[in-house]
Design a protein around this motif. Structure first.
Motif, mmCIF file in Angstrom:
data_model
loop_
_atom_site.group_PDB
_atom_site.id
_atom_site.type_symbol
_atom_site.label_atom_id
_atom_site.label_comp_id
_atom_site.label_asym_id
_atom_site.label_seq_id
_atom_site.Cartn_x
_atom_site.Cartn_y
_atom_site.Cartn_z
ATOM 1 N N MET A 60 13.507 -13.855 -7.632
ATOM 2 C CA MET A 60 14.794 -14.329 -8.074
ATOM 3 C C MET A 60 15.322 -15.426 -7.144
ATOM 4 N N ILE A 61 15.058 -15.358 -5.830
ATOM 5 C CA ILE A 61 15.467 -16.387 -4.873
ATOM 6 C C ILE A 61 14.210 -16.957 -4.233
ATOM 7 N N ARG A 62 14.153 -18.287 -4.152
ATOM 8 C CA ARG A 62 13.014 -18.925 -3.490
ATOM 9 C C ARG A 62 13.483 -20.206 -2.815
ATOM 10 N N ILE A 63 12.665 -20.702 -1.902
ATOM 11 C CA ILE A 63 12.936 -21.977 -1.247
ATOM 12 C C ILE A 63 12.746 -23.085 -2.271
ATOM 13 N N ALA A 64 13.657 -24.029 -2.276
ATOM 14 C CA ALA A 64 13.547 -25.166 -3.197
ATOM 15 C C ALA A 64 12.322 -26.011 -2.851
ATOM 16 N N THR A 65 11.791 -26.670 -3.862
ATOM 17 C CA THR A 65 10.649 -27.569 -3.699
ATOM 18 C C THR A 65 11.048 -28.961 -4.191
ATOM 19 N N PRO A 66 10.246 -29.973 -3.878
ATOM 20 C CA PRO A 66 10.563 -31.320 -4.391
ATOM 21 C C PRO A 66 10.688 -31.375 -5.910
ATOM 22 N N ASP A 67 9.970 -30.522 -6.619
ATOM 23 C CA ASP A 67 10.071 -30.495 -8.083
ATOM 24 C C ASP A 67 11.457 -30.048 -8.569
ATOM 25 N N ASP A 68 12.215 -29.402 -7.689
ATOM 26 C CA ASP A 68 13.545 -28.921 -8.055
ATOM 27 C C ASP A 68 14.633 -29.989 -7.937
ATOM 28 N N ILE A 69 14.301 -31.154 -7.412
ATOM 29 C CA ILE A 69 15.328 -32.173 -7.162
ATOM 30 C C ILE A 69 16.155 -32.498 -8.406
ATOM 31 N N PRO A 70 15.564 -32.753 -9.565
ATOM 32 C CA PRO A 70 16.410 -33.075 -10.728
ATOM 33 C C PRO A 70 17.404 -31.969 -11.079
ATOM 34 N N VAL A 71 16.976 -30.714 -11.057
ATOM 35 C CA VAL A 71 17.900 -29.630 -11.400
ATOM 36 C C VAL A 71 18.911 -29.413 -10.280
ATOM 37 N N LEU A 72 18.512 -29.584 -9.021
ATOM 38 C CA LEU A 72 19.470 -29.469 -7.923
ATOM 39 C C LEU A 72 20.558 -30.528 -8.050
ATOM 40 N N HIS A 73 20.156 -31.744 -8.366
ATOM 41 C CA HIS A 73 21.129 -32.823 -8.539
ATOM 42 C C HIS A 73 22.072 -32.499 -9.698
ATOM 43 N N ALA A 74 21.529 -31.986 -10.777
ATOM 44 C CA ALA A 74 22.362 -31.612 -11.917
ATOM 45 C C ALA A 74 23.335 -30.497 -11.541
ATOM 46 N N LEU A 75 22.870 -29.521 -10.766
ATOM 47 C CA LEU A 75 23.734 -28.425 -10.346
ATOM 48 C C LEU A 75 24.835 -28.905 -9.397
ATOM 49 N N VAL A 76 24.507 -29.847 -8.532
ATOM 50 C CA VAL A 76 25.530 -30.434 -7.654
ATOM 51 C C VAL A 76 26.623 -31.073 -8.506
ATOM 52 N N ARG A 77 26.219 -31.780 -9.535
ATOM 53 C CA ARG A 77 27.198 -32.421 -10.421
ATOM 54 C C ARG A 77 28.027 -31.380 -11.189
ATOM 55 N N GLU A 78 27.385 -30.297 -11.619
ATOM 56 C CA GLU A 78 28.124 -29.221 -12.295
ATOM 57 C C GLU A 78 29.147 -28.594 -11.360
ATOM 58 N N LEU A 79 28.743 -28.359 -10.106
ATOM 59 C CA LEU A 79 29.661 -27.800 -9.123
ATOM 60 C C LEU A 79 30.845 -28.741 -8.906
#
Length: 161
Positions: free
Chosen positions: A1-20
Motif C-alpha cells: 500500500m505504501i512504497r518509495i516513489a520512482t521516476p515513473d511516478d513523476i506525472p502522477v506526483l505532479h498531478a497530485l501536487v496540483r490537486e493539493l
C-alpha cells in the motif's frame, strides 16, 4: 500500500501536487514543472524524497503521496523529517492511506534516530487538524512561520526584485 516513489511516478506526483494546491485554494501558485520535481527527487543530488500510497485493489494506482526532506535540530543535535506535502485523493480518504504514509515516515525517523517529524497545516483545515491530533501530533502554537519569496527574496539576496 505504501512504497518509495520512482521516476515513473513523476506525472502522477505532479498531478497530485496540483490537486493539493487546488484543495488549499492556491493552484495559481504552483509553478513547479515535472522536470523540476524529477530533478529534486531523482537528480544527482536529491533534495527531497517521496512515498506513494497505492489503491488496495491491486491496480497499483497511486492515490496519495508524502513528499519530505531532512531538517536539523540544533537543540536535539540530530536530523528530523519535514513533511512538505501529504495528500490523499478525496474519494480515497478514510481508507487509512494518510495514516499509513505518516506511519512510514515515523518508522524512518525511529529507524534512523531522527527525533522529529514536523509539518504545517492551514489553520482552516479542520479535518486534517483533527486527523493529525488523533495520531498524537500537537500544534506548535508559540511559533509563527515566516517566508521570503519572489521580490522580497530577490531584494534581500541582492538580486533584482
Amino acid at each position: 500500500m505504501i512504497r518509495i516513489a520512482t521516476p515513473d511516478d513523476i506525472p502522477v506526483l505532479h498531478a497530485l501536487v496540483r490537486e493539493l494546491a487546488a484543495y488549499e485554494k492556491a493552484l495559481d501558485e504552483v509553478v513547479a514543472s515535472e522536470d523540476q520535481l524529477a530533478e529534486a527527487l531523482f537528480g544527482d543530488r536529491p533534495a527531497a524524497y517521496a512515498h506513494v500510497a497505492t489503491a488496495d485493489d491491486g491496480s497499483g494506482e497511486v492515490i496519495g503521496f508524502a513528499l519530505w526532506f531532512l531538517n536539523f535540530s540544533t537543540w536535539r543535535g540530530v536530523h528530523g523529517i519535514y513533511l512538505e506535502d501529504l495528500y490523499v485523493r478525496p474519494e480515497r480518504r478514510g481508507g487509512g492511506h494518510g495514516k499509513a504514509l505518516l506511519t512510514e515516515l515515523a518508522r524512518i525517523c525511529v529507524e534512523r534516530g531522527y527525533e522529529r517529524l514536523e509539518w504545517s497545516v492551514l489553520d482552516w483545515n479542520a479535518p486534517s487538524i483533527a486527523f493529525y491530533e488523533s495520531l498524537g501530533a500537537r500544534p506548535q502554537d508559540e511559533w509563527t512561520v515566516y517566508r521570503l519569496t519572489d521580490g522580497a527574496l530577490a531584494s534581500l539576496g541582492g538580486g533584482t526584485p
